[in-house]
Design a protein around this motif. Structure first.
Motif, PDB file in Angstrom:
ATOM      1  N   VAL A 165    -109.946 -15.044  20.681  1.00  0.00           N
ATOM      2  CA  VAL A 165    -109.784 -15.782  21.983  1.00  0.00           C
ATOM      3  C   VAL A 165    -108.679 -16.374  22.175  1.00  0.00           C
ATOM      4  CG1 VAL A 165    -111.409 -17.278  23.276  1.00  0.00           C
ATOM      5  CG2 VAL A 165    -112.531 -15.613  21.597  1.00  0.00           C
ATOM      6  N   GLN A 166    -108.128 -16.432  23.293  1.00  0.00           N
ATOM      7  CA  GLN A 166    -106.963 -17.343  23.542  1.00  0.00           C
ATOM      8  C   GLN A 166    -107.354 -17.891  25.091  1.00  0.00           C
ATOM      9  OE1 GLN A 166    -103.475 -14.757  24.068  1.00  0.00           O
ATOM     10  NE2 GLN A 166    -102.528 -16.086  22.933  1.00  0.00           N
ATOM     11  N   ILE A 167    -106.676 -19.099  25.335  1.00  0.00           N
ATOM     12  CA  ILE A 167    -106.903 -19.827  26.635  1.00  0.00           C
ATOM     13  C   ILE A 167    -105.573 -19.645  27.288  1.00  0.00           C
ATOM     14  CG2 ILE A 167    -107.178 -21.872  27.483  1.00  0.00           C
ATOM     15  CD1 ILE A 167    -109.309 -22.688  25.206  1.00  0.00           C
TER      16      ILE A 167
ATOM     17  N   ALA B  42    -110.612 -18.619  29.179  1.00  0.00           N
ATOM     18  CA  ALA B  42    -110.969 -18.092  27.778  1.00  0.00           C
ATOM     19  C   ALA B  42    -111.002 -16.707  28.032  1.00  0.00           C
ATOM     20  CB  ALA B  42    -112.198 -18.682  27.162  1.00  0.00           C
ATOM     21  N   TRP B  43    -110.028 -15.961  27.275  1.00  0.00           N
ATOM     22  CA  TRP B  43    -110.031 -14.515  27.143  1.00  0.00           C
ATOM     23  C   TRP B  43    -110.081 -13.772  25.798  1.00  0.00           C
ATOM     24  CZ3 TRP B  43    -109.123 -11.570  31.632  1.00  0.00           C
ATOM     25  CH2 TRP B  43    -108.810 -12.303  32.768  1.00  0.00           C
ATOM     26  N   LEU B  44    -110.820 -12.825  25.703  1.00  0.00           N
ATOM     27  CA  LEU B  44    -111.208 -12.112  24.582  1.00  0.00           C
ATOM     28  C   LEU B  44    -110.166 -11.093  24.131  1.00  0.00           C
ATOM     29  CD1 LEU B  44    -112.927 -11.698  21.941  1.00  0.00           C
ATOM     30  CD2 LEU B  44    -114.485 -10.318  23.575  1.00  0.00           C
ATOM     31  N   TYR B  45    -109.319 -10.860  23.337  1.00  0.00           N
ATOM     32  CA  TYR B  45    -108.492  -9.933  22.928  1.00  0.00           C
ATOM     33  C   TYR B  45    -108.822  -9.174  21.726  1.00  0.00           C
ATOM     34  CZ  TYR B  45    -105.724 -12.047  26.814  1.00  0.00           C
ATOM     35  OH  TYR B  45    -105.234 -12.414  27.842  1.00  0.00           O
ATOM     36  N   GLY B  46    -108.634  -7.857  21.666  1.00  0.00           N
ATOM     37  CA  GLY B  46    -108.681  -7.313  20.589  1.00  0.00           C
ATOM     38  C   GLY B  46    -110.021  -6.863  20.175  1.00  0.00           C
ATOM     39  N   ALA B  47    -111.146  -7.021  21.016  1.00  0.00           N
ATOM     40  CA  ALA B  47    -112.385  -6.517  20.840  1.00  0.00           C
ATOM     41  C   ALA B  47    -112.327  -5.159  21.207  1.00  0.00           C
ATOM     42  CB  ALA B  47    -113.416  -7.226  21.464  1.00  0.00           C
TER      43      ALA B  47
ATOM     44  N   ILE C 192    -110.039 -26.393  24.980  1.00  0.00           N
ATOM     45  CA  ILE C 192    -108.430 -26.381  25.097  1.00  0.00           C
ATOM     46  C   ILE C 192    -107.676 -27.716  24.483  1.00  0.00           C
ATOM     47  CG2 ILE C 192    -106.715 -26.983  27.027  1.00  0.00           C
ATOM     48  CD1 ILE C 192    -108.363 -25.543  29.068  1.00  0.00           C
ATOM     49  N   GLY C 193    -108.373 -28.564  24.466  1.00  0.00           N
ATOM     50  CA  GLY C 193    -108.198 -29.758  23.857  1.00  0.00           C
ATOM     51  C   GLY C 193    -108.121 -29.888  22.238  1.00  0.00           C
ATOM     52  N   SER C 194    -109.018 -28.915  21.889  1.00  0.00           N
ATOM     53  CA  SER C 194    -108.999 -28.756  20.214  1.00  0.00           C
ATOM     54  C   SER C 194    -108.063 -27.700  19.920  1.00  0.00           C
ATOM     55  CB  SER C 194    -110.589 -28.278  19.823  1.00  0.00           C
ATOM     56  OG  SER C 194    -111.342 -29.207  19.974  1.00  0.00           O
ATOM     57  N   VAL C 195    -107.661 -26.703  20.820  1.00  0.00           N
ATOM     58  CA  VAL C 195    -106.890 -25.598  20.352  1.00  0.00           C
ATOM     59  C   VAL C 195    -105.367 -26.199  20.373  1.00  0.00           C
ATOM     60  CG1 VAL C 195    -105.754 -23.496  20.846  1.00  0.00           C
ATOM     61  CG2 VAL C 195    -108.321 -23.698  20.806  1.00  0.00           C
TER      62      VAL C 195
END
Length: 161
Positions: free
Chosen positions: A59-61, A66-71, A104-107
């Protein structure tokens, strides 16, 4: 009419579509979030057939979303002819603004990673569980496997006693 409802209730369904078993081995999962998925019609049909894989997904922001990639959702052979299916396209995740701000803050500040853990059905909608995770080092993986083996051995000993 009552017969149709009872048949649906008796039909036992497994709500899990796919799980990422490798995630708990590779990461410490700090917190879990439930997100909806923006899907196309052919993807929903494929998910109903259980044709999804989360093994190499992440998952990338981007731009506050938020977007899911590679699934990997493999298309059915009976998919519509006018649609050109892309099995590993980026899929938008649906989260509340407060959850997004926390992620977002955590990442960005704390160096966490967002990992998809499982995909499942909830009230007829496809949901994905994502985890806020920290990567494990090699020695962490070894201690985790030792602990797991010890728990298994202890259960065996308790069973015999």
């Amino acid at each position: 009419m009552a017969d149709k409802k009872s048949k649906k209730k008796n039909k036992s369904q497994n709500n899990t579509i796919a799980t990422n078993r490798q995630a708990t081995h590779e990461y410490f999962i700090e917190e879990r979030f439930e997100a909806g998925l923006v899907l196309e019609g052919w993807e929903v049909k494929s998910l109903r057939e259980g044709r999804a894989q989360l093994k190499e997904s992440y998952v990338q922001i981007k731009r506050g979303e938020a977007w899911l990639y590679g699934a990997h959702i493999s298309p059915l052979l009976s998919a519509s002819t006018h649609v050109n299916p892309d099995s590993i396209r980026g899929r938008k995740l649906l989260l509340h603004r407060q959850e997004l701000n926390k992620l977002i803050g955590s990442v960005e500040r704390k160096g966490y990673t967002l990992i998809p853990l499982s995909m499942y059905w909830k009230n007829g909608r496809a949901k994905i569980e994502i985890g806020l995770a920290k990567g494990k080092k090699l020695h962490d993986k070894r201690t985790a496997s030792k602990d797991r083996d010890w728990q298994r051995e202890r259960e065996r000993l308790m069973k015999h006693a």
